[in-house]
Every structure is written in C-alpha cells, then in structure tokens.
Design a protein around this motif. Sequence first.
Motif, PDB file in Angstrom:
ATOM      1  N   GLU A  41      -9.114  -4.217   5.031  1.00 55.43           N
ATOM      2  CA  GLU A  41     -10.213  -3.831   4.239  1.00 55.43           C
ATOM      3  C   GLU A  41     -10.050  -3.121   3.045  1.00 55.43           C
ATOM      4  O   GLU A  41     -10.692  -3.177   1.996  1.00 55.43           O
ATOM      5  N   ARG A  42      -9.199  -2.072   3.038  1.00 59.66           N
ATOM      6  CA  ARG A  42      -8.767  -1.058   2.040  1.00 59.66           C
ATOM      7  C   ARG A  42      -7.925  -1.388   0.982  1.00 59.66           C
ATOM      8  O   ARG A  42      -7.236  -0.669   0.191  1.00 59.66           O
ATOM      9  N   GLY A  43      -7.339  -2.760   1.153  1.00 58.82           N
ATOM     10  CA  GLY A  43      -6.502  -3.090  -0.133  1.00 58.82           C
ATOM     11  C   GLY A  43      -4.965  -3.228   0.132  1.00 58.82           C
ATOM     12  O   GLY A  43      -4.359  -3.834  -0.658  1.00 58.82           O
ATOM     13  N   GLU A  59      -7.121   8.128  10.805  1.00 57.87           N
ATOM     14  CA  GLU A  59      -8.556   8.038  11.205  1.00 57.87           C
ATOM     15  C   GLU A  59      -9.132   7.348  12.688  1.00 57.87           C
ATOM     16  O   GLU A  59     -10.151   7.267  13.294  1.00 57.87           O
ATOM     17  N   LEU A  69      -8.525  -2.037   9.371  1.00 57.78           N
ATOM     18  CA  LEU A  69      -8.942  -1.192   8.218  1.00 57.78           C
ATOM     19  C   LEU A  69      -8.155  -1.204   6.742  1.00 57.78           C
ATOM     20  O   LEU A  69      -8.364  -1.047   5.732  1.00 57.78           O
ATOM     21  N   LEU A  70      -6.689  -1.406   7.225  1.00 54.33           N
ATOM     22  CA  LEU A  70      -5.768  -1.280   6.089  1.00 54.33           C
ATOM     23  C   LEU A  70      -6.121  -2.583   5.092  1.00 54.33           C
ATOM     24  O   LEU A  70      -6.059  -2.714   4.017  1.00 54.33           O
ATOM     25  N   MET A 102       0.828  -1.085  -0.066  1.00 56.05           N
ATOM     26  CA  MET A 102       0.078  -0.019   0.104  1.00 56.05           C
ATOM     27  C   MET A 102       1.007   1.128  -0.082  1.00 56.05           C
ATOM     28  O   MET A 102       1.910   1.352   0.665  1.00 56.05           O
ATOM     29  N   ILE A 148      -5.157   6.401   6.794  1.00 55.21           N
ATOM     30  CA  ILE A 148      -5.988   5.307   7.334  1.00 55.21           C
ATOM     31  C   ILE A 148      -5.596   5.458   9.044  1.00 55.21           C
ATOM     32  O   ILE A 148      -6.433   5.186  10.039  1.00 55.21           O
ATOM     33  N   LEU A 178      -1.692   6.453   1.832  1.00 51.01           N
ATOM     34  CA  LEU A 178      -2.701   5.785   2.110  1.00 51.01           C
ATOM     35  C   LEU A 178      -2.746   5.238   3.475  1.00 51.01           C
ATOM     36  O   LEU A 178      -3.447   5.310   4.398  1.00 51.01           O
TER      37      LEU A 178
END
Length: 293
Positions: free
Chosen positions: A179-181, A145, A176-177, A134, A142, A138
Amino acid sequence: MKAYIFPGQGAQFTGIGLDLYEKFPEAQKLFERANEILEFSITDIMFEGSAEDLKQTKVTQPAIFLHSAIMSQMLGDNFKPDMVAGHSLGEISALVANKTLEFEPALKLVYKRALAMQHACELQPSTMAAVLGMEDHLVEAICAEVDGTVVAANYNCPGQLVISGDLAAVEKACELLKERGAKRAMLLPVGGAFHSPLMEPARKELAEAIEATTFNNPICPIYQNVSTFGVTDPSEIKKNLVFQLTAPVKWTQSVQNMIADGATEFIEVGPGKVLQGLVRKIDRSAQTSSAEI
C-alpha cells in the motif's frame, strides 16, 4: 585484497557436490566422513535426490555447507583469503575456510543448527517475505506498526530486504508495504521465521553446542552477519554466531565494510552466484567471480 564469500540456504541444486566427489579423492573422503557423522547418506540425496528432497532443512544446510567447505579445501595453494564472510548458514562455511573451525566439529554444528531451527519452526506458524523497491528504514518502520512479531531479517542489498515473523504479522506487513509503495512484498517458500525472535528456542540449543566446540585463531578476519565488522577473536566469533539465529543478516553492511577495509575482489565459494549478484548491487565497481577448481 581477496574476500571469499559463502552462500546460505536456497543455493542448493540437484547433483550438488558430485563434481567435487568425482574429481578429488580427498573430497570423496570428506563426503564419506560426513555420511558417518550425520548417520545417513547425505551424498545420496545431494547427488541423486530431487529438489523436494533437498528442501528439507536437515538436508539443505549440511549439503550447502559440505559443498562450500570442501570446495574451499580443494582450492589448495590458490586459496589465500584476506577476509571471509558467509550469508547466514554460509558463516560456518567461512569459519572453516579461515581455520577458525575444523571440518568435523563444524559439520556437527551445522546439523545441530538445522535440527534446532526445524524444531523452532514447528512451534509456531511463521514465515518470511521478500520486500523489493523500498528503503530499509521505511520497511523497519512499517514492521514496527504491526501487531505480533515481524522484523527485518536479511539486509541483502539496497532495495532488497527480507522480513521474518509470525504468519499473520508478516502477511499484514506485506499488505501495508505494498500500500505504501514497495514494488513487491511476497511470502517466501521457507519453513519458518529465520533470523527473528521466534528462533530463540533454536538459539538456546545452538548456544550450548557452540560453547562446547573449540574455536581456533583464524588466519584472516571474518565479517559476521551480526557485527558486520572484521572479527578475529574466537570468543567474539562464538558470541556473534550464537546471536545470528535471532538477529538479522546484515549482508549489505558487511560487504560495505569489507570494501572500506580494502576488498577489491569477491570470490563466491559454493553453489550458485546469488552473493555475487548482491555484491554488485551493493557496489557496482566490485569485481566478482566464482571459485574455480
């Protein structure tokens, strides 16, 4: 131009430094002096201890430092650095190599650093996690957040970033990481949140020790984790070394700046080949090798 690079925590192995001890009488003297300074036989643990013994921060950090710093001194006339850099702990090894620090005060700083970090780890449950696949910005967004403390800690190479913070926040960030790719987001087997605001108690402890230590004019620039640019001013080197404990290790940026400033060959001094792999991922055309004695 030759850039000498020095590894950090995690590069240790059973038997670390034994080859130097057996091959060089001068190295043997330095190891024995280290036992006296530390007031325990670190050589027994380095040469004969188990992997578990070597995992203790108070052992790991001085062990890796001793291997790297003593090896650089044993290189003799072959050691002609145009620039140096070290990953986290390795920065102190690099400062011995470029003559900013003398061996004995540097070892005392390393041990003080290890104990201070260990103490800070005990104050709050905390950890680190490796994030793969990643882009850095990004990962940073994350982390921002998430409630609690979780920050980017090690910019190792493109697509490989380590985050650090309190346990719950790091675990949430990993969820979260993924989940987001992110290809992977996995907790690391470390004692605490290195290179994060949770190391503030350790930074304060180490700052006093650094201020009380003599820093000389170096023979070549050091590309420090905090600033990423070549530094030769002793007062600036001190300041960067203090803030390193709570700031991220900007290894990617440091290597890029060394290449921009003319580095054509990266030589790793100390245990392992981790940094060589990172350098090649940062720039595939970079020439890398291990120091040979």
